[in-house]
Scaffold this active site. Sequence first.
Site, PDB file in Angstrom:
ATOM      1  N   SER A  98      -6.618   7.910   7.715  1.00 29.82           N
ATOM      2  CA  SER A  98      -5.212   8.026   7.509  1.00 29.82           C
ATOM      3  C   SER A  98      -4.674   9.393   8.132  1.00 29.82           C
ATOM      4  O   SER A  98      -5.104  10.363   7.341  1.00 29.82           O
ATOM      5  CB  SER A  98      -4.741   7.759   6.170  1.00 29.82           C
ATOM      6  OG  SER A  98      -3.195   7.966   6.298  1.00 29.82           O
ATOM      7  N   HIS A 113      -5.661   4.794  10.733  1.00 24.54           N
ATOM      8  CA  HIS A 113      -4.580   4.220   9.949  1.00 24.54           C
ATOM      9  C   HIS A 113      -3.213   5.135  10.009  1.00 24.54           C
ATOM     10  O   HIS A 113      -3.261   6.171   9.934  1.00 24.54           O
ATOM     11  CB  HIS A 113      -5.058   4.286   8.642  1.00 24.54           C
ATOM     12  CG  HIS A 113      -4.239   3.486   7.531  1.00 24.54           C
ATOM     13  ND1 HIS A 113      -4.495   2.098   7.209  1.00 24.54           N
ATOM     14  CD2 HIS A 113      -3.336   4.184   6.490  1.00 24.54           C
ATOM     15  CE1 HIS A 113      -3.443   1.886   6.129  1.00 24.54           C
ATOM     16  NE2 HIS A 113      -2.958   2.824   5.823  1.00 24.54           N
ATOM     17  N   ASP A 170       0.350   5.442   8.365  1.00 21.71           N
ATOM     18  CA  ASP A 170       1.298   5.138   7.263  1.00 21.71           C
ATOM     19  C   ASP A 170       2.899   5.254   7.636  1.00 21.71           C
ATOM     20  O   ASP A 170       3.204   6.405   8.052  1.00 21.71           O
ATOM     21  CB  ASP A 170       1.123   6.063   6.154  1.00 21.71           C
ATOM     22  CG  ASP A 170      -0.266   5.567   5.278  1.00 21.71           C
ATOM     23  OD1 ASP A 170      -0.599   4.441   5.122  1.00 21.71           O
ATOM     24  OD2 ASP A 170      -1.111   6.546   5.380  1.00 21.71           O
ATOM     25  N   MET A 223       6.622   5.060   6.364  1.00 22.41           N
ATOM     26  CA  MET A 223       7.342   4.858   5.324  1.00 22.41           C
ATOM     27  C   MET A 223       8.696   4.965   5.744  1.00 22.41           C
ATOM     28  O   MET A 223       9.208   5.905   6.252  1.00 22.41           O
ATOM     29  CB  MET A 223       6.966   5.818   4.431  1.00 22.41           C
ATOM     30  CG  MET A 223       5.502   5.970   4.125  1.00 22.41           C
ATOM     31  SD  MET A 223       4.990   6.957   2.743  1.00 22.41           S
ATOM     32  CE  MET A 223       3.202   6.878   2.854  1.00 22.41           C
ATOM     33  N   HIS A 253       0.324   0.167   8.793  1.00 21.63           N
ATOM     34  CA  HIS A 253       0.684   0.071   7.447  1.00 21.63           C
ATOM     35  C   HIS A 253       2.241   0.400   7.140  1.00 21.63           C
ATOM     36  O   HIS A 253       2.765   1.434   7.071  1.00 21.63           O
ATOM     37  CB  HIS A 253      -0.427   0.901   6.503  1.00 21.63           C
ATOM     38  CG  HIS A 253       0.179   0.672   5.006  1.00 21.63           C
ATOM     39  ND1 HIS A 253      -0.458   1.377   3.664  1.00 21.63           N
ATOM     40  CD2 HIS A 253       0.723  -0.127   4.295  1.00 21.63           C
ATOM     41  CE1 HIS A 253      -0.081   1.019   2.781  1.00 21.63           C
ATOM     42  NE2 HIS A 253       0.796  -0.150   2.855  1.00 21.63           N
ATOM     43  N   MET A 284       5.204   0.492   5.357  1.00 22.86           N
ATOM     44  CA  MET A 284       6.003   0.505   3.898  1.00 22.86           C
ATOM     45  C   MET A 284       7.390   0.513   4.013  1.00 22.86           C
ATOM     46  O   MET A 284       7.864   1.769   3.845  1.00 22.86           O
ATOM     47  CB  MET A 284       5.333   1.872   3.168  1.00 22.86           C
ATOM     48  CG  MET A 284       3.817   1.507   2.616  1.00 22.86           C
ATOM     49  SD  MET A 284       2.908   3.028   2.291  1.00 22.86           S
ATOM     50  CE  MET A 284       2.316   3.413   3.745  1.00 22.86           C
ATOM     51  N   MET A 337      -3.767  -2.199  -2.387  1.00 21.54           N
ATOM     52  CA  MET A 337      -3.534  -0.887  -2.462  1.00 21.54           C
ATOM     53  C   MET A 337      -3.970  -0.304  -3.702  1.00 21.54           C
ATOM     54  O   MET A 337      -4.203  -0.792  -4.804  1.00 21.54           O
ATOM     55  CB  MET A 337      -2.070  -0.681  -2.704  1.00 21.54           C
ATOM     56  CG  MET A 337      -0.990  -0.791  -1.535  1.00 21.54           C
ATOM     57  SD  MET A 337      -1.380   0.252  -0.104  1.00 21.54           S
ATOM     58  CE  MET A 337      -1.357   1.956  -0.613  1.00 21.54           C
ATOM     59  N   GLY A 370       3.257   5.766  -0.875  1.00 24.93           N
ATOM     60  CA  GLY A 370       4.020   6.516  -0.788  1.00 24.93           C
ATOM     61  C   GLY A 370       3.733   7.880  -0.637  1.00 24.93           C
ATOM     62  O   GLY A 370       4.343   8.833   0.100  1.00 24.93           O
ATOM     63  N   GLY A 373      -0.067  10.652  -0.234  1.00 24.47           N
ATOM     64  CA  GLY A 373      -1.550  10.707  -0.007  1.00 24.47           C
ATOM     65  C   GLY A 373      -2.223  11.666  -1.415  1.00 24.47           C
ATOM     66  O   GLY A 373      -1.235  12.039  -2.153  1.00 24.47           O
ATOM     67  N   GLY A 374      -3.339  11.833  -1.218  1.00 20.07           N
ATOM     68  CA  GLY A 374      -3.939  12.605  -2.408  1.00 20.07           C
ATOM     69  C   GLY A 374      -3.724  12.122  -4.028  1.00 20.07           C
ATOM     70  O   GLY A 374      -3.793  12.866  -4.858  1.00 20.07           O
ATOM     71  N   ASP A 404      -7.020   1.128   0.179  1.00 13.74           N
ATOM     72  CA  ASP A 404      -6.215   2.052   0.672  1.00 13.74           C
ATOM     73  C   ASP A 404      -5.820   3.079  -0.476  1.00 13.74           C
ATOM     74  O   ASP A 404      -4.865   2.445  -1.204  1.00 13.74           O
ATOM     75  CB  ASP A 404      -4.906   1.542   1.561  1.00 13.74           C
ATOM     76  CG  ASP A 404      -4.369   2.935   2.049  1.00 13.74           C
ATOM     77  OD1 ASP A 404      -4.730   4.013   1.911  1.00 13.74           O
ATOM     78  OD2 ASP A 404      -3.036   2.584   2.713  1.00 13.74           O
ATOM     79  N   GLY A 405      -6.127   4.130  -0.511  1.00 13.64           N
ATOM     80  CA  GLY A 405      -5.648   5.161  -1.422  1.00 13.64           C
ATOM     81  C   GLY A 405      -6.679   5.741  -2.528  1.00 13.64           C
ATOM     82  O   GLY A 405      -7.296   4.882  -3.051  1.00 13.64           O
ATOM     83  N   GLY A 406      -6.926   7.103  -2.332  1.00 14.44           N
ATOM     84  CA  GLY A 406      -7.703   7.640  -3.499  1.00 14.44           C
ATOM     85  C   GLY A 406      -9.308   7.244  -3.145  1.00 14.44           C
ATOM     86  O   GLY A 406      -9.922   7.570  -4.084  1.00 14.44           O
ATOM     87  N   GLY A 463      -7.573   9.250   3.479  1.00 21.05           N
ATOM     88  CA  GLY A 463      -6.873  10.271   4.172  1.00 21.05           C
ATOM     89  C   GLY A 463      -7.313  11.674   3.605  1.00 21.05           C
ATOM     90  O   GLY A 463      -7.984  12.372   4.599  1.00 21.05           O
ATOM     91  N   SER A 464      -6.861  12.257   2.296  1.00 24.64           N
ATOM     92  CA  SER A 464      -7.376  13.552   1.975  1.00 24.64           C
ATOM     93  C   SER A 464      -8.897  13.785   2.091  1.00 24.64           C
ATOM     94  O   SER A 464      -9.184  14.817   2.509  1.00 24.64           O
ATOM     95  CB  SER A 464      -6.864  13.763   0.762  1.00 24.64           C
ATOM     96  OG  SER A 464      -5.654  13.298   0.406  1.00 24.64           O
TER      97      SER A 464
HETATM   98  C1  DX5 Z   1      -0.406   6.061   0.582  1.00 24.23           C
HETATM   99  C2  DX5 Z   1      -0.857   5.493   1.827  1.00 24.23           C
HETATM  100  C3  DX5 Z   1      -2.291   5.821   2.135  1.00 24.23           C
HETATM  101  C4  DX5 Z   1      -2.584   7.437   2.085  1.00 24.23           C
HETATM  102  C5  DX5 Z   1      -4.051   7.411   1.483  1.00 24.23           C
HETATM  103  O1  DX5 Z   1       0.936   5.245   0.372  1.00 24.23           O
HETATM  104  O2  DX5 Z   1      -0.649   4.197   2.178  1.00 24.23           O
HETATM  105  O3  DX5 Z   1      -2.784   5.194   3.156  1.00 24.23           O
HETATM  106  O4  DX5 Z   1      -2.484   7.951   3.484  1.00 24.23           O
HETATM  107  O5  DX5 Z   1      -4.174   8.784   1.438  1.00 24.23           O
HETATM  108  P1  DX5 Z   1      -5.544   9.319   0.358  1.00 24.23           P
HETATM  109  O6  DX5 Z   1      -6.745   8.824   0.829  1.00 24.23           O
HETATM  110  O7  DX5 Z   1      -5.254  11.021   0.442  1.00 24.23           O
HETATM  111  O8  DX5 Z   1      -4.976   8.667  -0.818  1.00 24.23           O
HETATM  112 ZN    ZN Z   2      -1.743   3.207   4.004  1.00 19.20          ZN
END
Ligand code: DX5
Ligand code: ZN
Length: 224
Positions: free
Chosen positions: A7, A32, A34, A36, A65, A67, A136, A141, A143-144, A174-176, A196-197
Amino acid sequence: MVHIVPSIFAADFLTLGADIQRVVEAGTRMIHLDIMDGHFVPNFTMGTPITEAVRRFTQLKLDHHLMIEDPDTYAPIFIKAGADCVSVHYEVCRNLDRTVHMIKDHGALAGVVINPHTPVFLLENVLAIVDYVLVMSVNPGYGGQIFIPNSLNKVRELARRRSERGLSFSIEIDGGVGPENIADVARAGVDWAVAGSSVFRAPDPVTAIRSMLRTAEEAISVKV
Ligand code: DX5
Ligand code: ZN
């Protein structure tokens, strides 16, 4: 096989091209994005100029994605800008069947996203028409954030429904996601793991991706 989908939300936007080049080097097929809008989630990210710039830079599949509150207006705009895959949130779509068909008619793969509080059974009537479902594993909203373990029960339920009904949609999470949970993610049945992170904040994104892929492959190949 599990794909790691970096991401770019966690990348350095001042050196985005160099960051993308690193994940290409690691063998990534898709990235990916994001999107928003500051309404559906309390944060803003990027608009079509970023999609267009990334599209000019790489042939990788661009997974968008959304949002945002109004995916019906903006999905076609992102597809025109270069999106290959577009996912919309179940929570904002009043006419989800129509939205999914609209995305496909515009030439992109169509995905539906469910937030941590949304149960899988609500997707029952669209599973046959979607190209992928995005679970999700954090509240969208930022990352990290910390991975929510119940997401894996939802992945397992989707995988079971897919096999019972003979369907072929892909399952994305997606996420963490990172080295500490990628084995569980792979074993649960995820096809596309967004990271992402754990990729862009790692000392070396190439090593981070390769190592997660190796862990995922080992996890699936071990029969328990
Ligand atoms: C959160 C995003 C994710 C985010 C993932 O709202 O949809 O795609 O970038 O980031 P990490 O992998 O750091 O949780
Ligand atoms: Zn995402």
